[in-house]
Design a protein around this motif. Structure first.
Motif, PDB file in Angstrom:
ATOM      1  N   TYR A  89       0.844  -1.195   0.000  1.00 43.92           N
ATOM      2  CA  TYR A  89       0.000   0.000   0.000  1.00 43.92           C
ATOM      3  C   TYR A  89       0.878   1.244   0.000  1.00 43.92           C
ATOM      4  CZ  TYR A  89      -2.784  -3.797   1.879  1.00 43.92           C
ATOM      5  OH  TYR A  89      -3.385  -5.022   2.070  1.00 43.92           O
ATOM      6  N   ALA A  90       1.850   1.269  -0.889  1.00 43.49           N
ATOM      7  CA  ALA A  90       2.804   2.378  -0.904  1.00 43.49           C
ATOM      8  C   ALA A  90       2.128   3.693  -1.273  1.00 43.49           C
ATOM      9  CB  ALA A  90       3.936   2.085  -1.898  1.00 43.49           C
ATOM     10  N   THR A  91       2.343   4.675  -0.436  1.00 43.92           N
ATOM     11  CA  THR A  91       1.903   6.041  -0.729  1.00 43.92           C
ATOM     12  C   THR A  91       3.082   6.967  -0.482  1.00 43.92           C
ATOM     13  OG1 THR A  91       1.193   6.495   1.541  1.00 43.92           O
ATOM     14  CG2 THR A  91      -0.444   5.508   0.028  1.00 43.92           C
ATOM     15  N   GLU A  92       3.021   8.138  -1.058  1.00 42.56           N
ATOM     16  CA  GLU A  92       4.106   9.095  -0.855  1.00 42.56           C
ATOM     17  C   GLU A  92       4.271   9.419   0.621  1.00 42.56           C
ATOM     18  OE1 GLU A  92       5.381  13.647  -2.169  1.00 42.56           O
ATOM     19  OE2 GLU A  92       3.761  12.612  -3.221  1.00 42.56           O
ATOM     20  N   ALA A  93       3.163   9.568   1.322  1.00 41.81           N
ATOM     21  CA  ALA A  93       3.227   9.923   2.737  1.00 41.81           C
ATOM     22  C   ALA A  93       3.865   8.800   3.556  1.00 41.81           C
ATOM     23  CB  ALA A  93       1.826  10.224   3.261  1.00 41.81           C
ATOM     24  N   ALA A  94       3.479   7.546   3.267  1.00 37.57           N
ATOM     25  CA  ALA A  94       4.001   6.412   4.034  1.00 37.57           C
ATOM     26  C   ALA A  94       5.498   6.237   3.801  1.00 37.57           C
ATOM     27  CB  ALA A  94       3.247   5.136   3.656  1.00 37.57           C
ATOM     28  N   VAL A  95       5.923   6.311   2.545  1.00 37.98           N
ATOM     29  CA  VAL A  95       7.335   6.120   2.233  1.00 37.98           C
ATOM     30  C   VAL A  95       8.163   7.262   2.800  1.00 37.98           C
ATOM     31  CG1 VAL A  95       9.025   5.968   0.365  1.00 37.98           C
ATOM     32  CG2 VAL A  95       6.850   4.735   0.188  1.00 37.98           C
ATOM     33  N   THR A  96       7.670   8.485   2.686  1.00 37.54           N
ATOM     34  CA  THR A  96       8.379   9.637   3.245  1.00 37.54           C
ATOM     35  C   THR A  96       8.552   9.493   4.744  1.00 37.54           C
ATOM     36  OG1 THR A  96       7.527  11.109   1.525  1.00 37.54           O
ATOM     37  CG2 THR A  96       8.309  12.138   3.561  1.00 37.54           C
ATOM     38  N   ARG A  97       7.482   9.081   5.415  1.00 36.53           N
ATOM     39  CA  ARG A  97       7.567   8.898   6.866  1.00 36.53           C
ATOM     40  C   ARG A  97       8.571   7.804   7.225  1.00 36.53           C
ATOM     41  NH1 ARG A  97       2.947   6.362  10.828  1.00 36.53           N
ATOM     42  NH2 ARG A  97       4.331   6.113  12.617  1.00 36.53           N
ATOM     43  N   ALA A  98       8.570   6.709   6.476  1.00 37.52           N
ATOM     44  CA  ALA A  98       9.497   5.609   6.752  1.00 37.52           C
ATOM     45  C   ALA A  98      10.944   6.097   6.665  1.00 37.52           C
ATOM     46  CB  ALA A  98       9.261   4.458   5.783  1.00 37.52           C
ATOM     47  N   PHE A  99      11.257   6.872   5.621  1.00 35.98           N
ATOM     48  CA  PHE A  99      12.619   7.386   5.478  1.00 35.98           C
ATOM     49  C   PHE A  99      12.958   8.362   6.613  1.00 35.98           C
ATOM     50  CE2 PHE A  99      12.384   6.385   0.756  1.00 35.98           C
ATOM     51  CZ  PHE A  99      13.255   5.315   0.855  1.00 35.98           C
ATOM     52  N   GLN A 100      12.003   9.174   6.990  1.00 38.71           N
ATOM     53  CA  GLN A 100      12.238  10.108   8.094  1.00 38.71           C
ATOM     54  C   GLN A 100      12.518   9.377   9.402  1.00 38.71           C
ATOM     55  OE1 GLN A 100       8.649  12.462   7.943  1.00 38.71           O
ATOM     56  NE2 GLN A 100       9.537  13.986   6.548  1.00 38.71           N
ATOM     57  N   ASP A 101      11.906   8.195   9.565  1.00 35.93           N
ATOM     58  CA  ASP A 101      12.081   7.414  10.791  1.00 35.93           C
ATOM     59  C   ASP A 101      13.286   6.487  10.747  1.00 35.93           C
ATOM     60  OD1 ASP A 101       9.897   8.616  11.900  1.00 35.93           O
ATOM     61  OD2 ASP A 101       8.504   6.961  11.537  1.00 35.93           O
ATOM     62  N   GLY A 102      14.049   6.547   9.644  1.00 37.77           N
ATOM     63  CA  GLY A 102      15.307   5.793   9.603  1.00 37.77           C
ATOM     64  C   GLY A 102      15.355   4.633   8.629  1.00 37.77           C
ATOM     65  N   ALA A 103      14.327   4.433   7.809  1.00 35.83           N
ATOM     66  CA  ALA A 103      14.351   3.333   6.845  1.00 35.83           C
ATOM     67  C   ALA A 103      15.441   3.573   5.805  1.00 35.83           C
ATOM     68  CB  ALA A 103      12.999   3.184   6.162  1.00 35.83           C
ATOM     69  N   TYR A 104      16.054   2.484   5.353  1.00 39.74           N
ATOM     70  CA  TYR A 104      17.087   2.563   4.321  1.00 39.74           C
ATOM     71  C   TYR A 104      16.481   2.496   2.928  1.00 39.74           C
ATOM     72  CZ  TYR A 104      21.129   1.092   1.510  1.00 39.74           C
ATOM     73  OH  TYR A 104      22.093   0.988   0.547  1.00 39.74           O
ATOM     74  N   ASP A 105      15.378   1.733   2.794  1.00 43.69           N
ATOM     75  CA  ASP A 105      14.765   1.530   1.488  1.00 43.69           C
ATOM     76  C   ASP A 105      13.340   1.029   1.707  1.00 43.69           C
ATOM     77  OD1 ASP A 105      14.433   1.338  -1.248  1.00 43.69           O
ATOM     78  OD2 ASP A 105      16.155   0.026  -1.580  1.00 43.69           O
ATOM     79  N   TYR A 106      12.595   0.900   0.616  1.00 43.07           N
ATOM     80  CA  TYR A 106      11.271   0.293   0.721  1.00 43.07           C
ATOM     81  C   TYR A 106      11.069  -0.653  -0.453  1.00 43.07           C
ATOM     82  CZ  TYR A 106       9.076   3.077  -3.014  1.00 43.07           C
ATOM     83  OH  TYR A 106       8.740   3.626  -4.229  1.00 43.07           O
ATOM     84  N   LEU A 107      10.173  -1.628  -0.265  1.00 43.39           N
ATOM     85  CA  LEU A 107       9.950  -2.687  -1.241  1.00 43.39           C
ATOM     86  C   LEU A 107       8.458  -2.927  -1.369  1.00 43.39           C
ATOM     87  CD1 LEU A 107      10.848  -5.141  -2.970  1.00 43.39           C
ATOM     88  CD2 LEU A 107      11.117  -6.419  -0.829  1.00 43.39           C
ATOM     89  N   GLU A 108       7.959  -2.863  -2.599  1.00 40.72           N
ATOM     90  CA  GLU A 108       6.528  -3.063  -2.819  1.00 40.72           C
ATOM     91  C   GLU A 108       6.212  -4.531  -3.104  1.00 40.72           C
ATOM     92  OE1 GLU A 108       4.071  -0.164  -4.922  1.00 40.72           O
ATOM     93  OE2 GLU A 108       5.941   0.880  -5.454  1.00 40.72           O
ATOM     94  N   LYS A 109       5.108  -4.991  -2.535  1.00 41.98           N
ATOM     95  CA  LYS A 109       4.615  -6.339  -2.810  1.00 41.98           C
ATOM     96  C   LYS A 109       3.835  -6.296  -4.123  1.00 41.98           C
ATOM     97  CE  LYS A 109       4.279  -8.081   1.930  1.00 41.98           C
ATOM     98  NZ  LYS A 109       3.377  -8.562   3.013  1.00 41.98           N
ATOM     99  N   GLY A 110       4.551  -6.519  -5.203  1.00 41.36           N
ATOM    100  CA  GLY A 110       3.931  -6.458  -6.525  1.00 41.36           C
ATOM    101  C   GLY A 110       4.360  -7.628  -7.379  1.00 41.36           C
ATOM    102  N   PRO A 111       4.152  -7.536  -8.688  1.00 42.33           N
ATOM    103  CA  PRO A 111       4.444  -8.648  -9.601  1.00 42.33           C
ATOM    104  C   PRO A 111       5.909  -9.077  -9.615  1.00 42.33           C
ATOM    105  CG  PRO A 111       3.038  -7.013 -10.659  1.00 42.33           C
ATOM    106  CD  PRO A 111       3.496  -6.414  -9.371  1.00 42.33           C
TER     107      PRO A 111
END
Length: 310
Positions: A89-111
């Motif tokens: 359920y990637a959204t700009e807000a969710a990914v931005t928040r994750a990076f702000q909280d210290g995430a290194y990267d994100y990965l979408e559950k897709g094809p």
């Protein structure tokens, strides 16, 4: 030194947990899982994690973003690990928040999740490994080499054994002046290379080798490597715009007669492959001067290819 490649998966979906275990276990990673917050926190407090994958929703598809809420806690409890947010359920807000909280990267559950999973994980592990190995003193690096060699010899899982061999070679090259580890398990649509070493040596011997990159392939422990495998390696060397003329073909299980015959028959003036068996590897690990020992292997390969030492 603790083994590299410890991965914590935080996800409440049993099917994805099974996929992670199978996919990452086959790559030789040490995988542990947690399917709820309390278990995740307990696992994090064990320490020693290299990468933590956190699913955005840990209470079902319609639940709150509890995984996203956990990212900052992962950063606090495992500050040396790289965190990857996994989301369907990637959204700009969710990914931005994750990076702000210290995430290194994100990965979408897709094809193409299965493909991206390995790519993203390798990138994260490369960053962890570069930091970890880069901080080792000379004495610590020597201890790490010996420990990794012992761990590789005693490991019974073949995938994990291969991963330890790659870690061992990265550490070994760290101790040879001018050889810089560029990447491990590099993949594209056509090929995979176990190790890429950048040749920045000022030693006249390696300068005269006229190769910008050294490719290393780590093969079987339990059976001799065969002709098909050496042909594949020679093909990889040939596709590097003439910037990689030297390869290390490392097979603790030894080499078949057809492999040696093929290597001799396919010899070309612009490529040289050093065959390294288990005895060579052991000597390389314990050599007081690994640069000199590598030159010895180089000389042996040249003489064998010209039929002078067969």
């Amino acid at each position: 030194m603790r083994p590299m490649g410890r991965i914590l998966i935080i996800d409440d979906d049993p099917s994805f947990l099974q996929l992670y275990r199978a996919r990452l276990g086959a790559e030789g990673y040490l995988v542990e899982t947690a399917d709820e917050i309390e278990k995740a926190l307990a696992r994090l407090d064990q320490g020693g994690w290299d990468v933590v994958l956190v699913d955005q929703k840990l209470d079902g598809k319609t639940g709150p973003d509890t995984g996203l809420d956990l990212v900052s806690e992962v950063s606090r409890r495992a500050p040396l690990a790289k965190t990857i947010l996994v989301t369907g359920y990637a959204t700009e807000a969710a990914v931005t928040r994750a990076f702000q909280d210290g995430a290194y990267d994100y990965l979408e559950k897709g094809p193409i999740f299965r493909v991206l999973l390995l790519a993203k994980l390798r990138n994260a592990l490369e960053a962890v490994r570069a930091h970890h190995f880069g901080e080792l003193s000379s004495d610590e690096a020597e201890a790490a080499i010996r420990d990794t060699w012992v761990a590789a010899e005693s490991e019974t899982d073949p995938n994990r054994k291969g991963k330890l061999l790659e870690d061992l070679m990265v550490l070994v090259f760290k101790t040879i002046p001018g050889f810089r580890h560029a990447s491990a398990r590099r993949r594209n649509e056509e090929e995979e290379i176990d190790l890429v070493i950048r040749n920045e040596s000022t030693d006249p011997f390696w300068v005269n080798e006229r190769t910008s990159y050294i490719l290393a392939e780590c093969k079987n422990w339990t059976r001799p490597a065969g002709a098909t495998e050496i042909r594949s390696f020679l093909w990889k060397l040939s596709r590097k715009f003439n910037r990689s003329r030297l390869g290390l073909f490392i097979a603790p299980g030894g080499f078949s007669a057809p492999l040696r015959s093929d290597l001799h028959g396919e010899r070309r003036d612009d490529y040289l492959v050093l065959l390294i068996n288990k005895a060579d590897l052991r000597e390389l690990v314990h050599a007081p001067d690994r640069n000199a020992f590598l030159k010895k292997l180089h000389e042996r390969a040249v003489l064998e290819l010209h039929g002078e030492n067969r």
